[in-house]
Design a protein around this motif. Structure first.
Motif, PDB file in Angstrom:
ATOM      1  N   ASP A   1       0.981  -1.053   0.065  1.00 54.89           N
ATOM      2  CA  ASP A   1      -0.001  -0.089   0.056  1.00 54.89           C
ATOM      3  C   ASP A   1       0.952   1.262   0.042  1.00 54.89           C
ATOM      4  O   ASP A   1       0.450   2.293  -0.591  1.00 54.89           O
ATOM      5  CB  ASP A   1      -0.778   0.018   1.347  1.00 54.89           C
ATOM      6  CG  ASP A   1      -2.150  -1.166   1.344  1.00 54.89           C
ATOM      7  OD1 ASP A   1      -2.349  -1.379  -0.034  1.00 54.89           O
ATOM      8  OD2 ASP A   1      -2.601  -1.744   2.221  1.00 54.89           O
ATOM      9  N   ARG A   2       1.750   1.347   0.614  1.00 55.29           N
ATOM     10  CA  ARG A   2       2.889   2.241   0.907  1.00 55.29           C
ATOM     11  C   ARG A   2       3.526   2.541  -0.502  1.00 55.29           C
ATOM     12  O   ARG A   2       3.632   3.723  -1.034  1.00 55.29           O
ATOM     13  CB  ARG A   2       3.787   2.137   1.903  1.00 55.29           C
ATOM     14  CG  ARG A   2       3.381   2.253   3.285  1.00 55.29           C
ATOM     15  CD  ARG A   2       2.492   3.524   3.748  1.00 55.29           C
ATOM     16  NE  ARG A   2       2.256   3.515   5.069  1.00 55.29           N
ATOM     17  CZ  ARG A   2       2.967   4.245   6.174  1.00 55.29           C
ATOM     18  NH1 ARG A   2       3.795   4.943   5.796  1.00 55.29           N
ATOM     19  NH2 ARG A   2       2.521   4.199   7.233  1.00 55.29           N
ATOM     20  N   ILE A   3       3.928   1.625  -1.170  1.00 51.81           N
ATOM     21  CA  ILE A   3       4.596   1.549  -2.479  1.00 51.81           C
ATOM     22  C   ILE A   3       3.677   2.321  -3.361  1.00 51.81           C
ATOM     23  O   ILE A   3       4.222   3.007  -4.143  1.00 51.81           O
ATOM     24  CB  ILE A   3       5.162   0.293  -2.754  1.00 51.81           C
ATOM     25  CG1 ILE A   3       6.606  -0.183  -1.709  1.00 51.81           C
ATOM     26  CG2 ILE A   3       5.709   0.364  -4.280  1.00 51.81           C
ATOM     27  CD1 ILE A   3       6.805  -1.527  -2.084  1.00 51.81           C
ATOM     28  N   THR A   4       2.518   1.857  -3.483  1.00 51.34           N
ATOM     29  CA  THR A   4       1.481   2.366  -4.103  1.00 51.34           C
ATOM     30  C   THR A   4       1.408   3.746  -4.308  1.00 51.34           C
ATOM     31  O   THR A   4       0.953   4.830  -4.904  1.00 51.34           O
ATOM     32  CB  THR A   4       0.137   1.427  -4.121  1.00 51.34           C
ATOM     33  OG1 THR A   4       0.376   0.159  -4.528  1.00 51.34           O
ATOM     34  CG2 THR A   4      -0.722   2.062  -5.204  1.00 51.34           C
ATOM     35  N   ALA A   5       1.321   4.267  -2.968  1.00 48.27           N
ATOM     36  CA  ALA A   5       1.159   5.559  -2.350  1.00 48.27           C
ATOM     37  C   ALA A   5       2.176   6.424  -2.901  1.00 48.27           C
ATOM     38  O   ALA A   5       1.785   7.842  -2.917  1.00 48.27           O
ATOM     39  CB  ALA A   5       0.670   5.794  -0.888  1.00 48.27           C
ATOM     40  N   GLY A   6       3.659   6.074  -2.951  1.00 50.06           N
ATOM     41  CA  GLY A   6       4.448   6.903  -3.674  1.00 50.06           C
ATOM     42  C   GLY A   6       5.810   7.063  -2.659  1.00 50.06           C
ATOM     43  O   GLY A   6       5.698   6.216  -1.587  1.00 50.06           O
ATOM     44  N   PRO A   7       6.555   7.782  -3.286  1.00 50.87           N
ATOM     45  CA  PRO A   7       7.935   7.727  -2.216  1.00 50.87           C
ATOM     46  C   PRO A   7       7.844   8.230  -0.931  1.00 50.87           C
ATOM     47  O   PRO A   7       8.575   7.684   0.029  1.00 50.87           O
ATOM     48  CB  PRO A   7       8.700   8.542  -3.230  1.00 50.87           C
ATOM     49  CG  PRO A   7       8.309   8.397  -4.689  1.00 50.87           C
ATOM     50  CD  PRO A   7       6.742   8.408  -4.327  1.00 50.87           C
ATOM     51  N   ALA A   8       7.155   9.355  -0.692  1.00 44.29           N
ATOM     52  CA  ALA A   8       7.022   9.776   0.627  1.00 44.29           C
ATOM     53  C   ALA A   8       6.345   8.804   1.499  1.00 44.29           C
ATOM     54  O   ALA A   8       6.786   8.824   2.847  1.00 44.29           O
ATOM     55  CB  ALA A   8       6.253  11.223   0.548  1.00 44.29           C
ATOM     56  N   GLU A   9       5.158   7.998   1.351  1.00 43.71           N
ATOM     57  CA  GLU A   9       4.637   7.116   1.974  1.00 43.71           C
ATOM     58  C   GLU A   9       5.549   5.921   2.547  1.00 43.71           C
ATOM     59  O   GLU A   9       5.736   5.523   3.401  1.00 43.71           O
ATOM     60  CB  GLU A   9       3.355   6.750   1.400  1.00 43.71           C
ATOM     61  CG  GLU A   9       2.280   7.657   1.579  1.00 43.71           C
ATOM     62  CD  GLU A   9       1.839   8.012   2.919  1.00 43.71           C
ATOM     63  OE1 GLU A   9       1.858   7.097   3.955  1.00 43.71           O
ATOM     64  OE2 GLU A   9       1.233   9.156   3.279  1.00 43.71           O
ATOM     65  N   SER A  10       6.416   5.655   1.368  1.00 43.30           N
ATOM     66  CA  SER A  10       7.419   4.480   1.396  1.00 43.30           C
ATOM     67  C   SER A  10       8.441   4.920   2.506  1.00 43.30           C
ATOM     68  O   SER A  10       8.835   4.290   3.212  1.00 43.30           O
ATOM     69  CB  SER A  10       7.926   4.258   0.167  1.00 43.30           C
ATOM     70  OG  SER A  10       6.762   3.828  -0.678  1.00 43.30           O
ATOM     71  N   LEU A  11       9.018   6.287   2.247  1.00 44.42           N
ATOM     72  CA  LEU A  11      10.030   6.451   3.199  1.00 44.42           C
ATOM     73  C   LEU A  11       9.436   6.860   4.537  1.00 44.42           C
ATOM     74  O   LEU A  11      10.290   6.150   5.544  1.00 44.42           O
ATOM     75  CB  LEU A  11      10.706   7.943   2.764  1.00 44.42           C
ATOM     76  CG  LEU A  11      11.724   8.458   3.709  1.00 44.42           C
ATOM     77  CD1 LEU A  11      12.954   7.418   3.487  1.00 44.42           C
ATOM     78  CD2 LEU A  11      12.154   9.847   2.938  1.00 44.42           C
ATOM     79  N   GLU A  12       8.286   7.137   4.755  1.00 38.94           N
ATOM     80  CA  GLU A  12       7.942   7.306   6.041  1.00 38.94           C
ATOM     81  C   GLU A  12       7.593   6.051   7.010  1.00 38.94           C
ATOM     82  O   GLU A  12       8.221   5.791   8.028  1.00 38.94           O
ATOM     83  CB  GLU A  12       6.511   7.866   6.199  1.00 38.94           C
ATOM     84  CG  GLU A  12       6.011   8.422   7.318  1.00 38.94           C
ATOM     85  CD  GLU A  12       5.387   7.554   8.320  1.00 38.94           C
ATOM     86  OE1 GLU A  12       5.061   7.732   9.451  1.00 38.94           O
ATOM     87  OE2 GLU A  12       4.661   6.616   7.625  1.00 38.94           O
TER      88      GLU A  12
END
Length: 280
Positions: A250-261
């Motif tokens: 889900d985080r990867i789909t949401a994008g870089p900022a969500e993945s980094l968080e």
């Protein structure tokens, strides 16, 4: 004694080849004629632990210690084995080994690693630095020195020690995961991601490492790499890792900022702490 020595040599040769089950079988046979031999008992514990037979391994390490061996190297191995199970007798065995033979790398290494995980950093670093001096070309003391420094909170020095460990053992994917997480903790996201992606290629059955690498790649905007790695993680994930996998997707789909968080604020620190705390 000659028969015991011959059995040990044959068993150790099997261990060198990773034939742990065969090694254990040979030692069990040898123990029929020498049931109290601490060398046979200790190395049987090693073989069983490597084969995933933890209960039997623990019993044989304890029996080996009960025979009150005086060989410092043997005590270091027994103490290291007991430390894997949180047995308080590990400290006595490891301390005796280090005091008896302070010029042996293994005694200083095992005692230092134990002390670091107990939070006794001054004495731990003293022993681990001694182990590094005794054998500067051995990557294990370097890696354990890095682990102790990281547990102490000195991430800059920890990274330096782990970098040296990887120079000596470039295929050490366990240390590569730790170092990648340390880089990310320090804000070096790109280098950390490169480390974690490489480690994921080397640790295919390690779902947690795969998920970390996928998040790190996604945080850098490497979308294709992140998709490839998270797909591989699905094959290795079970139980709690499967739940973690779903959140990471889900985080990867949401994008870089969500993945980094997720990587930097939640998963990365907890995995780093848990892996650093695992006994040598």
């Amino acid at each position: 004694m000659a028969d015991v020595e011959a059995a040990l040599q044959e068993a150790l040769a099997l261990g060198d080849e990773g034939q742990w089950v065969e090694m254990a079988e040979l030692l069990i046979t040898a123990l029929r004629d020498a049931p109290d031999d601490p060398y046979l008992l200790c190395w049987l514990g090693v073989a069983e632990q490597e084969a995933g037979q933890d209960g039997a391994a623990y019993d044989h390490f304890r029996k080996a210690l009960d025979e009150e061996p005086t060989d410092a190297q043997l005590l270091a191995i027994i103490g290291g084995g007991l430390a894997q199970f949180g047995d308080p007798e590990a400290e006595r065995a490891l301390r005796t080994a280090a005091l008896t033979a302070p010029d042996l790398t293994i005694t200083r290494l095992q005692y230092g690693a134990y002390l670091a995980r107990e939070g006794l950093f001054e004495e731990a670093l003293e022993n681990l630095e001694a182990a590094v001096r005794l054998d500067p070309d051995d990557p294990v003391p370097q890696g354990e020195l890095g682990t102790a420094l990281a547990l102490k909170g000195d991430l800059v020095a920890a990274a330096g020690a782990m970098e040296r460990a990887l120079e000596l053992a470039p295929d050490d994917s366990w240390t590569r995961v730790l170092l990648g997480l340390i880089y990310i903790e320090q804000g070096d996201g790109e280098i950390g991601a490169e480390m974690l992606v490489q480690a994921a290629e080397e640790r295919e059955p390690d779902a947690e490492a795969q998920i970390l690498a996928a998040l790190a790649a996604a945080a850098q905007g490497w979308a294709d790499a992140a998709e490839d790695i998270i797909a591989r993680a699905a094959y290795a994930a079970e139980g709690s890792d499967a739940t973690l996998l779903g959140e990471a997707e889900d985080r990867i789909t949401a994008g870089p900022a969500e993945s980094l968080e997720m990587l930097k604020e939640h998963l990365g620190p907890s995995v780093l702490h848990d892996r650093l705390a695992q006994p040598l």
